[in-house]
Design a protein around this motif. Structure first.
Motif, PDB file in Angstrom:
ATOM      1  N   PHE A  16      43.817  43.592  28.453  1.00 50.89           N
ATOM      2  CA  PHE A  16      42.489  43.288  28.983  1.00 50.89           C
ATOM      3  C   PHE A  16      42.479  42.699  30.388  1.00 50.89           C
ATOM      4  O   PHE A  16      41.464  42.809  31.080  1.00 50.89           O
ATOM      5  CB  PHE A  16      41.767  42.312  28.037  1.00 50.89           C
ATOM      6  N   ILE A  72      38.530  49.775  26.130  1.00 53.15           N
ATOM      7  CA  ILE A  72      39.347  48.715  26.712  1.00 53.15           C
ATOM      8  C   ILE A  72      39.770  49.054  28.137  1.00 53.15           C
ATOM      9  O   ILE A  72      39.713  48.193  29.030  1.00 53.15           O
ATOM     10  CB  ILE A  72      40.577  48.458  25.827  1.00 53.15           C
ATOM     11  N   ALA A 123      36.988  47.658  22.311  1.00 50.50           N
ATOM     12  CA  ALA A 123      36.992  46.203  22.193  1.00 50.50           C
ATOM     13  C   ALA A 123      36.597  45.727  20.806  1.00 50.50           C
ATOM     14  O   ALA A 123      37.122  44.718  20.319  1.00 50.50           O
ATOM     15  CB  ALA A 123      36.058  45.599  23.243  1.00 50.50           C
ATOM     16  N   GLY A 134      47.310  41.358  24.003  1.00 47.89           N
ATOM     17  CA  GLY A 134      45.922  41.261  24.448  1.00 47.89           C
ATOM     18  C   GLY A 134      45.821  40.946  25.929  1.00 47.89           C
ATOM     19  O   GLY A 134      44.959  41.498  26.638  1.00 47.89           O
ATOM     20  N   ALA A 161      32.837  40.489  29.214  1.00 48.98           N
ATOM     21  CA  ALA A 161      33.583  41.558  29.876  1.00 48.98           C
ATOM     22  C   ALA A 161      32.991  42.927  29.582  1.00 48.98           C
ATOM     23  O   ALA A 161      32.859  43.764  30.482  1.00 48.98           O
ATOM     24  CB  ALA A 161      35.050  41.505  29.440  1.00 48.98           C
ATOM     25  N   CYS A 162      32.632  43.167  28.325  1.00 51.21           N
ATOM     26  CA  CYS A 162      32.064  44.471  27.963  1.00 51.21           C
ATOM     27  C   CYS A 162      30.684  44.668  28.593  1.00 51.21           C
ATOM     28  O   CYS A 162      30.325  45.784  28.992  1.00 51.21           O
ATOM     29  CB  CYS A 162      31.982  44.606  26.439  1.00 51.21           C
ATOM     30  N   TYR A 179      38.890  43.451  18.447  1.00 54.38           N
ATOM     31  CA  TYR A 179      38.499  42.112  17.995  1.00 54.38           C
ATOM     32  C   TYR A 179      38.574  41.992  16.478  1.00 54.38           C
ATOM     33  O   TYR A 179      39.053  40.978  15.956  1.00 54.38           O
ATOM     34  CB  TYR A 179      37.089  41.777  18.477  1.00 54.38           C
ATOM     35  N   LEU A 186      34.993  38.650  25.418  1.00 54.41           N
ATOM     36  CA  LEU A 186      34.848  40.102  25.308  1.00 54.41           C
ATOM     37  C   LEU A 186      33.405  40.540  25.494  1.00 54.41           C
ATOM     38  O   LEU A 186      33.141  41.598  26.088  1.00 54.41           O
ATOM     39  CB  LEU A 186      35.369  40.571  23.942  1.00 54.41           C
ATOM     40  N   VAL A 202      36.869  48.482  30.397  1.00 50.95           N
ATOM     41  CA  VAL A 202      36.588  47.048  30.517  1.00 50.95           C
ATOM     42  C   VAL A 202      37.569  46.405  31.486  1.00 50.95           C
ATOM     43  O   VAL A 202      37.189  45.629  32.380  1.00 50.95           O
ATOM     44  CB  VAL A 202      36.666  46.366  29.134  1.00 50.95           C
ATOM     45  N   ARG A 203      38.836  46.711  31.344  1.00 57.42           N
ATOM     46  CA  ARG A 203      39.864  46.140  32.220  1.00 57.42           C
ATOM     47  C   ARG A 203      39.645  46.559  33.677  1.00 57.42           C
ATOM     48  O   ARG A 203      39.740  45.735  34.589  1.00 57.42           O
ATOM     49  CB  ARG A 203      41.237  46.579  31.746  1.00 57.42           C
ATOM     50  N   MET A 225      38.948  34.545  27.279  1.00 58.39           N
ATOM     51  CA  MET A 225      39.938  35.434  26.670  1.00 58.39           C
ATOM     52  C   MET A 225      41.323  34.802  26.676  1.00 58.39           C
ATOM     53  O   MET A 225      42.088  34.961  25.717  1.00 58.39           O
ATOM     54  CB  MET A 225      39.958  36.788  27.386  1.00 58.39           C
TER      55      MET A 225
END
Length: 521
Positions: free
Chosen positions: A218, A151, A91, A214, A142-143, A95, A139, A154-155, A171
């Motif tokens: 994500f 990633i 991530a 993106g 989410a992280c 970014y 992010l 995270v997803r 996001m």
């Protein structure tokens, strides 16, 4: 002179047969991790090819410019960010790359330093900062929920996170601004007409793809994402038709193409939304990537044609218009062209009203690009500067790639030529163009004229409202030696009520940046 060479390593990487390879550099940032899958390879390869062709075009188009070193430096930085988005596996790297593709593009937009270019750059920068701030906040949430920076992790963990919807909204703002999601699209029709033509080509053909990529990278998939899927499909389809309606009211060829990009990105956003509840989201991502390949090359070619129109000699005018026609028709989905392949692939996992609306949008796209063709004919008729042959090769190469590449990469999306050439799919591609032809003929016979729409549409209304708001603003004493306007007082009370919320800081930063942007307009 080296701009065409810059993207070639990325193009070679995209064409390699080892997408599973990853590279890790632990000492950079919080640990840089790079890699790509088949969908990312399509995004990377198409973007690299377009950057190379636009770079070759720029060597001739910008000959004699007063600031070649500034344009070149920020061009290269934007290229780096664009490729980094497609290659990032963590991530933080994503970014940083996303920021690198967003902020340096400002310099390319304002390169001509005209009043209109500076206005477009200001609006672009305001929206870019809002998007960067919102994306950063999303992010972080989410992280933190995934307890990971990778990633994929995270997803996978975001769907069940308690603060999932907050992260996804933030996001979506960040990605939506870059992807031209209506109503966050207003920078596109302002920036494209003012940027140098090669910059316009990559803005529309490559840079906007960072936003849709993106979303694919994500946003989690699964049954719990049904509401989000419906929302994205609705927003995407609305944007697809909104871009057509607003684009038909333009008198500038590049602004018309910008609204066409808004429309085409809307279709990709709708497909990305459908992927959230698909049984095989990776397959849908590959279909979106295939569509992005065609759109990037076709829209890049059409933007490059605008630059030629300003330099074409009298005998080259017909050649230019003839060469542009199949590329424009390909974007509309003319059967047997690369555009028909891309549209057929995109619709293959859609059904019901969504599939019909995606197919029907091709009629509006055909009308919009007919409008563009007529504007291009007008501009080329007014051209008085001598023809420059160096501008033709990149345009023709990009146009040829738009017509041919989707056929070549079709197997990467899990489809074959027989599926595209079936009678049902050929008819699905043909009938919207027949409808568009009937509408165009009727409009010509009845001498109908589409209402004019100012480029930037919504932002024009905001610019008219903002001065009135500033004139009516009254200070409010806050008990210190400084004062705030009424909006500031309301935000101060909002801050007090949000202190206990564990993401209040991120939310308030996003609100503050949004407020700043509105006040600066």
């Amino acid at each position: 002179m080296l701009l065409p060479v810059v993207p070639l390593p990325a193009l070679a990487l995209a064409l390699s047969e080892s997408p599973a390879v990853t590279t890790e550099v632990p000492v950079l940032l919080l640990g840089v991790r790079l890699g790509f899958d088949s969908a990312a390879a399509l995004f990377l390869g198409a973007s690299a090819l377009l950057w190379a062709l636009a770079g070759l075009y720029a060597t001739a188009y910008l000959r004699g410019t007063d600031k070649p070193e500034i344009f070149t430096a920020f061009w290269c930085l934007t290229v780096t960010g664009n490729f980094g988005v497609f290659l990032a596996q963590d991530a933080v790297t994503f970014y940083v790359s996303f920021t690198a593709v967003s902020l340096p593009a400002y310099v390319m937009i304002v390169h001509e330093a005209t009043r209109a270019a500076l206005r477009a750059g200001r609006i672009y920068m305001i929206l870019a900062l809002i998007g960067e701030t919102a994306l950063f906040a999303g992010l972080v949430i989410a992280c933190a929920a995934a307890d990971s920076l990778i990633i994929a992790e995270v997803r996978d963990n975001l769907a069940a996170a308690p603060e999932r919807d907050v992260a996804l909204v933030l996001m979506l703002v960040g990605f939506g601004i870059k992807a031209g999601l209506v109503p966050l699209h207003v920078w596109l029709p302002l920036a494209h007409p003012e940027a140098p033509t090669p910059a316009s080509a990559v803005l529309s053909g490559a840079i906007v793809k960072a936003g849709i990529f993106g979303m694919i990278a994500f946003m989690p998939a699964g049954s719990t994402m049904e509401a989000w899927s419906h929302a994205l499909v609705a927003f995407g389809l609305f944007g697809a038709y909104y871009g057509i309606v607003a684009g038909l009211g333009q008198s500038n060829a590049k602004a018309t193409l910008a609204y066409s990009t808004v429309s085409q990105m809307g279709l990709m956003i709708a497909a990305a939304g459908a992927a959230l509840v698909a049984t095989a989201p990776e397959h849908v991502a590959a279909l979106v990537a295939l569509y992005a390949v065609h759109h990037g090359m076709a829209k890049g070619a059409l933007f490059l044609s605008v630059g030629i129109a300003g330099h074409v000699a009298a005998r080259g005018r017909v050649v230019l218009l003839v060469a542009v026609a199949p590329v424009a028709l390909s974007v509309a989905g003319l059967p047997l062209t690369g555009g028909a392949v891309a549209k057929t692939a995109l619709k293959s996992d859609l059904s019901g009203p969504t599939a019909f609306l995606v197919a029907a949008s091709a009629a509006g796209t055909a009308l919009l690009l007919l409008h563009f063709w007529l504007l291009l004919r007008r501009d080329s008729a007014d051209a008085s500067t001598p023809d420059d042959g160096m501008l033709w090769a990149p345009f023709l190469a990009a146009g040829a790639a738009a017509l041919v590449l989707p056929w070549m990469v079709l197997p990467a999306a899990g489809l074959d030529a027989a599926y595209v050439l079936s009678f049902a799919n050929l008819w699905s591609a043909a009938w919207p163009l027949a409808v568009a032809a009937l509408i165009a003929a009727a409009a010509y016979a009845l001498k109908l004229k589409w209402p004019s729409v100012p480029a930037g549409d919504l932002v024009v209304a905001a610019e008219r409202i903002a001065p009135a708001m500033r004139r009516g603003r009254r200070p409010v004493r806050m008990g210190t030696d400084w004062s705030l306007p009424p909006m500031g007082a309301r935000l101060d009370r909002l801050e007090q009520s949000l202190r206990g919320w564990n993401v209040a800081g991120s939310a308030l930063v996003a609100i503050a940046v949004l407020l700043t942007g509105l006040l600066l307009l």
